[in-house]
Write an enzyme that holds these catalytic residues in place. Structure first.
Site, PDB file in Angstrom:
ATOM      1  N   HIS A   1       0.828  -1.205   0.000  1.00 37.57           N
ATOM      2  CA  HIS A   1       0.000   0.000   0.000  1.00 37.57           C
ATOM      3  C   HIS A   1       0.857   1.247   0.000  1.00 37.57           C
ATOM      4  O   HIS A   1       2.011   1.246   0.456  1.00 37.57           O
ATOM      5  CB  HIS A   1      -0.965   0.016   1.200  1.00 37.57           C
ATOM      6  CG  HIS A   1      -0.307   0.267   2.520  1.00 37.57           C
ATOM      7  ND1 HIS A   1      -0.002   1.517   2.989  1.00 37.57           N
ATOM      8  CD2 HIS A   1       0.106  -0.594   3.483  1.00 37.57           C
ATOM      9  CE1 HIS A   1       0.561   1.432   4.187  1.00 37.57           C
ATOM     10  NE2 HIS A   1       0.649   0.162   4.505  1.00 37.57           N
TER      11      HIS A   1
ATOM     12  N   CYS B   1       2.817  -4.458   6.957  1.00 44.03           N
ATOM     13  CA  CYS B   1       2.567  -4.297   5.528  1.00 44.03           C
ATOM     14  C   CYS B   1       3.841  -3.877   4.789  1.00 44.03           C
ATOM     15  O   CYS B   1       4.862  -3.572   5.392  1.00 44.03           O
ATOM     16  CB  CYS B   1       1.486  -3.258   5.292  1.00 44.03           C
ATOM     17  SG  CYS B   1      -0.194  -3.890   5.423  1.00 44.03           S
TER      18      CYS B   1
END
Length: 256
Positions: A213, A227
């Protein structure tokens, strides 16, 4: 960013010109230099460049990075954050200490660049590879390098944070780790997506709550809750390049 927590998976946050066009045909079984892969010869201008620089030499740098599969953002002759993140990725792939300055060693490497190290030589022709040791992501499409990006993965630092989620104040704890292994892309969201611990831009999930992301901060060291953070301009183009059920291979270990 996303993080694995005892008994659950939680998410957290941080946080162009498309690299889809004009990138080279580096084979997946990458060899050592661009000359061996057929990339056109390049003569470096040799001018030392730093963020904030402007002019023809910056535009030469941007065009060369894009030609090699890195995304420097808009090719406008301005050395901004997008170009800097592409420089970092290039330097790391070429065994140079990442720095925002483009000087003799980086120009020399741009004249005879290395292809990125292949982590899964027998992987599918279309796949993403995340090298935690170098903090670099490489996307292969049909056996060719399509995009190489600087990333920031899980910090590995245990955390406990309190957040308001689903109308309740909850406490989330985890080890901020990006696990190694073999996964596949699953669901995604466009734009900003609210997670347990913040906001993720254009997330593409591949391991439970762990996703690629965009983030407003993508430092040189691992800093997420789990992440794989991407520069914002890379997160803009990645959804059009990385489909669903595409293999994602995570390898290596970052040494501070």
């Amino acid at each position: 960013m996303a993080a694995l927590v005892t008994g659950t998976v939680i998410l957290s946050s941080s946080g162009g010109a498309s690299a889809a066009a004009g990138v080279p045909a580096f084979p997946a079984a990458a060899v050592e230099t661009a000359a061996q892969t057929g990339t056109a010869s390049f003569t470096a201008p040799g001018k030392t460049l730093k963020p904030g620089a402007k002019g023809a030499a910056v535009k030469v740098l941007q065009r060369r990075l894009k030609e090699l599969g890195y995304d420097p953002g808009k090719i406008d002759g301005r050395y901004g954050g997008a170009t800097m993140s592409a420089v970092w990725a290039f330097q790391k792939v070429n065994g140079l200490k990442p720095t925002s300055t483009v000087a003799r060693r980086t120009w020399n490497a741009l004249e005879a660049p290395r292809a990125p190290k292949v982590l899964v030589p027998r992987g599918k022709p279309t796949r993403a590879e995340v090298n935690l040791a170098t903090q670099v992501m490489v996307l292969y499409v049909d056996g060719q390098v399509k995009l190489i990006s600087h990333v920031s993965s899980g910090s590995g630092i245990p955390y406990c944070e309190t957040a308001n989620w689903q109308g309740k104040t909850q406490r989330f704890c985890g080890d901020a780790r990006t696990p190694t292994g073999d996964y596949k892309t699953t669901w995604r969201r466009d734009g900003w997506h609210k997670s347990y611990l913040g906001q993720l831009y254009n997330p593409i999930f591949f391991n439970g709550g762990i996703a690629f992301h965009g983030a407003l901060s993508v430092p040189l060291t691992p800093a997420s809750h789990g992440c794989v953070r991407l520069p914002m301009h890379v997160a803009e183009v990645l959804p059009d390049l990385l489909g669903t059920a595409v293999p994602v291979h995570v390898r290596g270990k970052f040494v501070r």
